[in-house]
Design an enzyme around this catalytic site. Structure first.
Site, mmCIF file in Angstrom:
data_model
loop_
_atom_site.group_PDB
_atom_site.id
_atom_site.type_symbol
_atom_site.label_atom_id
_atom_site.label_comp_id
_atom_site.label_asym_id
_atom_site.label_seq_id
_atom_site.Cartn_x
_atom_site.Cartn_y
_atom_site.Cartn_z
ATOM 1 N N ASP A 1 0.836 -1.201 0.000
ATOM 2 C CA ASP A 1 0.000 0.000 0.000
ATOM 3 C C ASP A 1 0.869 1.249 0.000
ATOM 4 O O ASP A 1 2.016 1.242 0.458
ATOM 5 C CB ASP A 1 -0.977 0.012 1.176
ATOM 6 C CG ASP A 1 -0.296 -0.114 2.534
ATOM 7 O OD1 ASP A 1 0.760 -0.764 2.626
ATOM 8 O OD2 ASP A 1 -0.837 0.437 3.520
ATOM 9 N N GLU B 1 -0.174 -1.367 5.755
ATOM 10 C CA GLU B 1 0.871 -0.883 6.659
ATOM 11 C C GLU B 1 0.714 0.607 6.904
ATOM 12 O O GLU B 1 0.872 1.086 8.027
ATOM 13 C CB GLU B 1 2.258 -1.169 6.076
ATOM 14 C CG GLU B 1 3.413 -0.917 7.043
ATOM 15 C CD GLU B 1 4.017 0.483 6.950
ATOM 16 O OE1 GLU B 1 4.948 0.783 7.717
ATOM 17 O OE2 GLU B 1 3.557 1.287 6.116
#
Length: 443
Positions: A111, A176
């Site tokens: 991400d 994350e």
């Protein structure tokens, strides 16, 4: 120690394939994997993971790509309430070694933070562009460049027939940037290894520690009343301005920050001092009314030595609560109407590993031998190395390509994010050599 003949062969192959490395990083940038809030739809997470899975299978790995069971993960560390994983799979790839060696996992999050405002970028943030030796695009630095480096490292080992004694693993996860839930999903799925390298943009430093953080909302009470009418003393029923009382709370926050900065024992060789600061404020119901309350969101960053017995921040929470209660009790109103702190449920934990862990020496030696010597260091923020270390018992470090401009300013999360191509190549070389030394090489 210098490179062996086989290590030199691997490094030369990575250098010769630099265009392939840049192409892989560019392909990953092309997948929109912008970090999400709970309830937002998936983006290109699944196509990206399947793209990586195909490459890793071609390198001889067995690959598991799965969508975690949200109900099974509910309430676990780093998993926010209501989070689901539809369309957001995780990936674990493993190639078995010849036997007798240590296992090593390379880890990275897929991400990225939002690219907005996209209009300010020199080029499309999701179309990779190479300019003046730099690869530009959202995630180039944090951390699709690092993922590309670790994939090329294991692909090169495989293509050259370099057989490691221990297993190598690659684990890529979502979530994350927003929570840490992806790392928890990896651990709960059974990810284990003798050591881990998270390929964050460390600039060839070896990160062996990070701070933990707690976030909370301090609710400061007031008493509403007409702003244009003279008010009697609050003891006689008069209005109380919650914004002005919040200033007392802010003074308490600042004084604790100063106390921590000067307190003996609260220093760390690789991390900044613990700290806390206000990050959001909200108050007022009507412009002509004394505000009835003021909410202050605070960020609290703390050292591994301040963690509680389980490795989390309950002791730090109590310290903050007691300090603010004591300091604000000097105000008559707040003594009788004390502020209340509501802590967020999704805190993150600190961690540190010993400098003499085997993975630390392997990475530092490898990096130096590929021409990029690096210091020991740590991250004042948080990263998935804490999850691997604390939740899975995998001693992990951060190590990866440069993430800074010529002035030393981090380019992660910024407009025109980039990673130097030379740094990307060197990171892949360092990772490959570190794997050979840590896992062992079969004859």
């Amino acid at each position: 120690m210098g490179l062996t003949a086989s290590e030199r062969m691997v490094c030369e192959a990575i250098e010769a394939g630099r265009n392939e490395l840049v192409g892989l990083a560019g392909a990953l940038i092309g997948f929109d994997t912008t970090a999400r809030q709970v309830g937002e739809p998936c983006r290109d997470e699944a196509p990206l993971q399947e793209y990586l899975a195909a490459r890793l299978r071609a390198a001889g790995a067995s690959v598991d790509v799965w969508e975690p069971d949200a109900a099974a993960l509910a309430g676990m560390p780093l998993v926010p309430p209501g989070l689901t994983f539809e369309g957001r799979p995780q990936l674990i790839a493993r190639k078995a070694g010849g036997g007798g060696g240590r296992s090593l996992v390379f880890n990275g999050h897929i991400d990225v933070v939002s690219a907005e405002p996209r209009s300010e970028w020199t080029s499309d943030p999701f179309v990779a562009s190479v300019r003046a030796g730099r690869l530009y695009g959202r995630g180039a630095c944090d951390m699709k460049g690092g993922i590309a480096a670790m994939v090329v490292a294991v692909e090169t080992l495989s293509s050259l027939g370099v057989s490691l004694d221990g297993d190598w693993l690659i684990a890529t996860n979502t979530d994350e940037e927003s929570s840490g839930a992806g790392g928890t999903a990896l651990v709960e799925h059974g990810l284990r290894a003798d050591a881990g390298i998270v390929t964050e943009p460390t600039g060839f430093q070896t990160w062996i520690a990070c701070r933990g953080s707690e976030y909370g909302v301090i609710r400061v009470p007031g008493r509403p009343g007409h702003a244009e009418v003279r008010q009697p003393d609050w003891r006689l029923g008069g209005a109380v301005n919650a914004i002005e009382k919040a200033a007392v709370v802010l003074d308490a926050v600042a004084s604790l920050r100063e106390a921590w900065a000067s307190q003996p024992g609260l220093s760390h060789p690789y991390l900044s001092s613990p700290s806390l600061l206000p990050t959001l404020a909200r108050a007022g119901e009507w412009a002509v009314t004394y505000p009835a309350s003021c909410e202050l969101t605070i960020a609290v960053m703390y050292l591994p030595s301040q963690a509680d017995a389980s490795g989390w921040g309950s002791d730090v929470r109590r310290t903050v609560e007691q300090w603010i209660a004591t300091e604000t009790a000097n105000d008559d109103w707040l003594r009788e109407h004390p502020p209340v702190i509501e802590w967020w449920p999704n805190a993150v934990m600190p961690f540190e590993i010993a400098p003499d862990e085997a993975i630390v020496g392997a990475v530092q030696g490898a990096s130096a031998d590929v021409g990029r010597p690096g210091r020991l260091g740590g991250l004042d923020s948080w990263y998935d190395g804490a999850t691997l270390t604390q939740l899975a018992g995998i001693p992990s470090i951060g190590y990866g390509p440069p993430g800074f401009d010529a002035e030393g300013v981090s380019v992660a999360h910024m407009i025109d994010e980039f990673v130097p191509v030379d740094g990307l190549v060197a990171a892949a070389q360092g990772l490959a050599v570190a794997a050979m030394r840590f896992c062992g090489v079969s004859d």
